[in-house]
Design a protein around this motif. Structure first.
Motif, PDB file in Angstrom:
ATOM      1  N   LEU A   1     -68.891 -33.387  42.765  1.00  0.00           N
ATOM      2  CA  LEU A   1     -69.068 -34.711  43.366  1.00  0.00           C
ATOM      3  C   LEU A   1     -70.041 -34.662  44.548  1.00  0.00           C
ATOM      4  N   PHE A   2     -69.968 -33.605  45.347  1.00  0.00           N
ATOM      5  CA  PHE A   2     -70.859 -33.502  46.503  1.00  0.00           C
ATOM      6  C   PHE A   2     -72.301 -33.291  46.055  1.00  0.00           C
ATOM      7  N   THR A   3     -72.509 -32.503  45.023  1.00  0.00           N
ATOM      8  CA  THR A   3     -73.858 -32.309  44.483  1.00  0.00           C
ATOM      9  C   THR A   3     -74.411 -33.636  43.964  1.00  0.00           C
ATOM     10  N   ALA A   4     -73.590 -34.395  43.254  1.00  0.00           N
ATOM     11  CA  ALA A   4     -74.022 -35.711  42.752  1.00  0.00           C
ATOM     12  C   ALA A   4     -74.349 -36.643  43.916  1.00  0.00           C
ATOM     13  N   TYR A   5     -73.541 -36.602  44.964  1.00  0.00           N
ATOM     14  CA  TYR A   5     -73.769 -37.420  46.164  1.00  0.00           C
ATOM     15  C   TYR A   5     -75.104 -37.050  46.803  1.00  0.00           C
ATOM     16  N   GLN A   6     -75.377 -35.755  46.959  1.00  0.00           N
ATOM     17  CA  GLN A   6     -76.631 -35.315  47.564  1.00  0.00           C
ATOM     18  C   GLN A   6     -77.834 -35.749  46.728  1.00  0.00           C
ATOM     19  N   GLU A   7     -77.726 -35.650  45.408  1.00  0.00           N
ATOM     20  CA  GLU A   7     -78.809 -36.088  44.523  1.00  0.00           C
ATOM     21  C   GLU A   7     -79.048 -37.582  44.684  1.00  0.00           C
ATOM     22  N   TYR A   8     -77.982 -38.359  44.740  1.00  0.00           N
ATOM     23  CA  TYR A   8     -78.106 -39.809  44.887  1.00  0.00           C
ATOM     24  C   TYR A   8     -78.794 -40.156  46.204  1.00  0.00           C
ATOM     25  N   VAL A   9     -78.372 -39.547  47.295  1.00  0.00           N
ATOM     26  CA  VAL A   9     -78.953 -39.830  48.611  1.00  0.00           C
ATOM     27  C   VAL A   9     -80.430 -39.455  48.617  1.00  0.00           C
ATOM     28  N   HIS A  10     -80.761 -38.316  48.015  1.00  0.00           N
ATOM     29  CA  HIS A  10     -82.141 -37.856  47.982  1.00  0.00           C
ATOM     30  C   HIS A  10     -83.028 -38.793  47.159  1.00  0.00           C
ATOM     31  N   GLU A  11     -82.531 -39.264  46.025  1.00  0.00           N
ATOM     32  CA  GLU A  11     -83.320 -40.106  45.126  1.00  0.00           C
ATOM     33  C   GLU A  11     -83.395 -41.564  45.562  1.00  0.00           C
ATOM     34  N   SER A  12     -82.412 -42.042  46.291  1.00  0.00           N
ATOM     35  CA  SER A  12     -82.321 -43.485  46.541  1.00  0.00           C
ATOM     36  C   SER A  12     -83.033 -43.958  47.794  1.00  0.00           C
ATOM     37  N   ASN A  13     -83.442 -43.051  48.658  1.00  0.00           N
ATOM     38  CA  ASN A  13     -84.062 -43.421  49.932  1.00  0.00           C
ATOM     39  C   ASN A  13     -83.166 -44.315  50.793  1.00  0.00           C
ATOM     40  N   GLU A  14     -81.889 -44.341  50.493  1.00  0.00           N
ATOM     41  CA  GLU A  14     -80.946 -45.094  51.320  1.00  0.00           C
ATOM     42  C   GLU A  14     -80.420 -44.172  52.410  1.00  0.00           C
ATOM     43  N   SER A  15     -79.996 -44.786  53.511  1.00  0.00           N
ATOM     44  CA  SER A  15     -79.385 -43.948  54.540  1.00  0.00           C
ATOM     45  C   SER A  15     -78.067 -43.418  53.990  1.00  0.00           C
ATOM     46  N   ALA A  16     -77.796 -42.193  54.287  1.00  0.00           N
ATOM     47  CA  ALA A  16     -76.622 -41.522  53.737  1.00  0.00           C
ATOM     48  C   ALA A  16     -75.337 -42.048  54.363  1.00  0.00           C
ATOM     49  N   ALA A  17     -74.482 -42.570  53.523  1.00  0.00           N
ATOM     50  CA  ALA A  17     -73.142 -42.929  53.972  1.00  0.00           C
ATOM     51  C   ALA A  17     -72.330 -41.642  54.028  1.00  0.00           C
ATOM     52  N   GLN A  18     -71.220 -41.693  54.679  1.00  0.00           N
ATOM     53  CA  GLN A  18     -70.332 -40.527  54.749  1.00  0.00           C
ATOM     54  C   GLN A  18     -69.853 -40.177  53.342  1.00  0.00           C
ATOM     55  N   PHE A  19     -69.840 -38.907  53.006  1.00  0.00           N
ATOM     56  CA  PHE A  19     -69.325 -38.448  51.715  1.00  0.00           C
ATOM     57  C   PHE A  19     -67.821 -38.714  51.682  1.00  0.00           C
ATOM     58  N   ALA A  20     -67.335 -39.248  50.576  1.00  0.00           N
ATOM     59  CA  ALA A  20     -65.916 -39.600  50.468  1.00  0.00           C
ATOM     60  C   ALA A  20     -65.387 -39.266  49.080  1.00  0.00           C
ATOM     61  N   VAL A  21     -64.117 -38.903  49.049  1.00  0.00           N
ATOM     62  CA  VAL A  21     -63.391 -38.679  47.811  1.00  0.00           C
ATOM     63  C   VAL A  21     -62.248 -39.680  47.790  1.00  0.00           C
ATOM     64  N   TYR A  22     -62.058 -40.329  46.654  1.00  0.00           N
ATOM     65  CA  TYR A  22     -61.020 -41.349  46.496  1.00  0.00           C
ATOM     66  C   TYR A  22     -59.896 -40.780  45.643  1.00  0.00           C
ATOM     67  N   MET A  23     -58.690 -40.889  46.157  1.00  0.00           N
ATOM     68  CA  MET A  23     -57.515 -40.429  45.434  1.00  0.00           C
ATOM     69  C   MET A  23     -56.602 -41.614  45.174  1.00  0.00           C
ATOM     70  N   LEU A  24     -55.756 -41.490  44.184  1.00  0.00           N
ATOM     71  CA  LEU A  24     -54.713 -42.482  43.924  1.00  0.00           C
ATOM     72  C   LEU A  24     -53.366 -41.822  44.192  1.00  0.00           C
ATOM     73  N   VAL A  25     -52.569 -42.451  45.050  1.00  0.00           N
ATOM     74  CA  VAL A  25     -51.238 -41.925  45.363  1.00  0.00           C
ATOM     75  C   VAL A  25     -50.209 -42.997  45.062  1.00  0.00           C
ATOM     76  N   ASP A  26     -49.035 -42.563  44.671  1.00  0.00           N
ATOM     77  CA  ASP A  26     -47.951 -43.497  44.409  1.00  0.00           C
ATOM     78  C   ASP A  26     -47.656 -44.270  45.689  1.00  0.00           C
ATOM     79  N   ASP A  27     -47.522 -45.574  45.555  1.00  0.00           N
ATOM     80  CA  ASP A  27     -47.268 -46.429  46.713  1.00  0.00           C
ATOM     81  C   ASP A  27     -46.052 -45.955  47.504  1.00  0.00           C
TER      82      ASP A  27
END
Length: 182
Positions: free
Chosen positions: A88-114
């Motif tokens: 996921l981090f490699t994909a994030y770095q590729e996206y930031v490099h290709e998109s010329n957008e300012s880099a948002a903080q890298f984040a991982v989303y989890m699902l937890v039981d309420d």
């Protein structure tokens, strides 16, 4: 398939006698999911082989999001989570490099039981704050619930550098040593 995603005391029987103590559910976009699965499933199969964790990719109906569930003992999940985090981090770095957008903080989303969100937060936020202090990772649990696969789930977001996210994830898993499965 739905029974495999449920939390509960019968989890060991449900997973064919495998000593399953933990479950991590990762939520991601389709393009991230494709990278984790790999061409013809090669990447996810390699993660399964290396860590002997049960790692499953799951489509979410009528959504651009997908879920990866990882279950096994602490070391199996920790290893599989680390491999997926690297992808996921490699994909994030590729996206930031290709998109010329300012880099948002890298984040991982989890699902937890309420019902488990309160244990992660702790009284007055003390458990979550302790994990954040130890890891340097920013942790958020969204208030909105998602009803998926017969479960009531909340999104937990881990933001930071990969090493910080690894430490925070391990800290969250530690909270559930006596109460299995997120």
């Amino acid at each position: 398939m739905v029974d495999e995603l449920r939390d509960g005391p019968d989890c060991r029987q449900r997973f064919n006698g495998v000593d399953t103590e933990y479950l991590t559910r990762l939520l991601m976009q389709k393009n991230e999911f494709a990278k984790v699965i790999g061409r013809a499933g090669v990447t996810i199969e390699e993660i399964r082989r290396r860590h002997t964790a049960r790692v499953k990719g799951i489509d979410i109906e009528n959504s651009d999001e997908r879920m990866i569930s990882i279950d096994g003992d602490f070391s199996q999940i920790d290893g599989a989570f680390d491999d997926i985090l690297d992808i996921l981090f490699t994909a994030y770095q590729e996206y930031v490099h290709e998109s010329n957008e300012s880099a948002a903080q890298f984040a991982v989303y989890m699902l937890v039981d309420d019902s488990k969100a309160g244990k992660i937060i702790g009284s007055k936020g003390n458990k979550m704050n302790s994990i954040q202090d130890r890891s340097g990772c920013h942790i958020r649990i969204l208030k909105d619930v998602r009803n998926m696969f017969g479960l009531t789930l909340r999104v937990l977001i881990l933001e930071g550098r990969p090493g910080q996210i690894r430490i925070a994830h391990a800290g969250i898993m530690e909270l559930f040593k006596t109460s299995p499965l997120l």
